[in-house]
Write an enzyme that holds these catalytic residues in place. Sequence first.
Site, PDB file in Angstrom:
ATOM      1  CB  CYS A 116      -0.929   0.035   1.205  1.00  0.00           C
ATOM      2  SG  CYS A 116      -2.234  -1.179   1.111  1.00  0.00           S
TER       3      CYS A 116
ATOM      4  CG  HIS B 162      -0.624   3.279   4.120  1.00  0.00           C
ATOM      5  ND1 HIS B 162      -1.359   2.135   3.918  1.00  0.00           N
ATOM      6  CD2 HIS B 162      -0.119   3.191   5.362  1.00  0.00           C
ATOM      7  CE1 HIS B 162      -1.295   1.385   4.994  1.00  0.00           C
ATOM      8  NE2 HIS B 162      -0.542   2.003   5.887  1.00  0.00           N
TER       9      HIS B 162
END
Length: 508
Positions: A73, A127
Amino acid sequence: MKLYLVIYICIISISKILSQDVQKKNQVKRNILIILIDDMRHLTDKNIFLPNIQKLAAKSVAFQNAFAQQALCAPSRNSILTGRRPDKLHLYDFYSYWRDTVGNFSTFPQIFKEHGYDTYSVGKIFHPGLSSNFTDDFPYSWTEEPYHPASQKYKDAAVCKSKHSNKLYKNLLCPINVNKQPDGTLPDLESLKYSIDFFKKRNSNKPFLLAVGFHKPHIPLKYPHKFLRKVPIGVVTPPIMPDMPKKMPTVAWHPWTDVRQRDDITNLNISFPFGTMPPKWTLKIRQNYYAAALYIDDLVGKLISHVDLNNTIVVLTSDHGWSLGENGLWAKYSNFDVALRVPLIFKVPSKPPKSISTPVELIDVFPTLLTLAEIKPPNHCKNNDNTVKCIDGKSLVPLMSDKSHFSNLIKFAISQYPRPSVHPVNNSDKPRLRDIKIMGYSIRTKRYRYTEWVEFNNTMFSRNWNKLYGVELYDHTLDEEESNNLYDENKYKNVKNKLSNLLRLHVD
Ligand SMILES: *[C@@H]1O[C@H](CO)[C@@H](O)[C@H](O)[C@H]1NC(C)=O
Ligand SMILES: *[C@@H]1O[C@H](CO)[C@@H](O)[C@H](O)[C@H]1NC(C)=O
Ligand SMILES: *[C@@H]1O[C@H](CO)[C@@H](O)[C@H](O)[C@H]1NC(C)=O
Ligand SMILES: *[C@@H]1O[C@H](CO)[C@@H](O)[C@H](O)[C@H]1NC(C)=O
Ligand SMILES: *[C@@H]1O[C@H](CO)[C@@H](O)[C@H](O)[C@H]1NC(C)=O
Ligand SMILES: *[C@@H]1O[C@H](CO)[C@@H](O)[C@H](O)[C@H]1NC(C)=O
């Protein structure tokens, strides 16, 4: 008198030209909607039919071979948003913020903001945490503080039912009843509502860039159970190669610890690190992943129905893919196609629909969007340049037009994944920077995927191509699942050398 008339005519024509100019400016300043889905691999109709995403793709320029730069991510999201490879951000884990550690690189939302757009982030775009300085890069990238759905705080709550007891668990497979959830909702339902309210309330002459990040189908596979009924287990097929192939180097394997740690999977007592999923569970996980993808597809359809597609550029993609048991692997954390390949759809008012199979990269989204909005993107970085003035991605706009004057465009995708060791250990999935000793660099052409796992120096951010820990070559015309490693076959020697040179040239 005559002079007055001339001046009058002059003023009239100048103001006409000016007003045309303003009109033209207003016309080209289209709104932008970015839909970023978490852990959504490229799914074909062979897996599951996603009606809303397919409908959008049919009206759009759809890239069939789009690849993330790292199947994790934070590194992937920062790479997409800055248009730079993980090597240029020195981010392969979750624990550094590029502006404070490498360079004050601009993001593409930031450039839109600097060009008169209002920019908004809803849900998971950056993120969260250290890699975006605990602010999702606000205020640099966004006009307003990013919106996060409140119910995301229950992301790991024990809410999943089991057949065998009344207790609630932290399972991998977790179809739920929305009304019985804490707060009576789910994060993506909240983000959808927030975004629809945004469209309804928007009352400004300024163009906007709205980035909506959905949290599913990231695990746990928690979604309204009605979507499970749409995927009967009988229609779900297993992967062709459900075990670790003979010639796969162990460094390419990752133990999918996050999947093992869910209560329902822990119960299966799968041996670490090479044990594989029982076939029945392989099918069940695939079924639930498809159901969670259908849930997101439903939200995408609802979101799009509120968008003026004549005046909005829509981009739909994901941060990376997700292995569904191919080669015995689950989750992301690798250099395999299933972990790197994502949907990439550009719905642009002036562009006719097109399906493109040229391999492209997610770093290309940055210059492509700016070019579509008629804002000049930064130049492509030459050699090892890593200044704020350039980026790594290239505009895909030439590929979108029918004329084929893009022959000099790069036609391959490069990705990477770090490892702490050759033998899989419990942090092989997500090694911290200080533990990284090996980097796997992978190049994907239309036909091949070629990967070299090399020694990596985590303080100099350099690699030693002479110290190899694994080499992989897969021929997609014979082996879509990448389970037959051809690296040592004489027949492929020339192909291998060519790809190796190309890879090293573009990484260094
Ligand atoms: C970094 O860039 C931002 C936006 O371009 C600017 O406001 C800020 O002053 C810069 N910071 C440094 C340390 O140069
Ligand atoms: C990131 O956050 C820290 C702590 O709040 C702050 O000192 C630093 O200036 C921030 N970095 C940037 C580039 O804004
Ligand atoms: C789990 O597997 C190990 C060996 O693989 C075995 O020794 C152990 O008894 C098993 N535990 C359960 C609960 O099945
Ligand atoms: C969008 O454009 C199409 C084709 O030009 C037109 O038929 C349609 O009515 C337009 N829709 C809106 C909402 O303006
Ligand atoms: C990984 O293994 C090490 C050594 O065996 C152990 O100390 C550590 O707690 C483990 N970490 C996790 C996250 O399981
Ligand atoms: C990385 O390179 C530096 C400088 O050459 C060296 O001092 C260091 O020992 C290297 N680290 C490793 C792990 O080899």
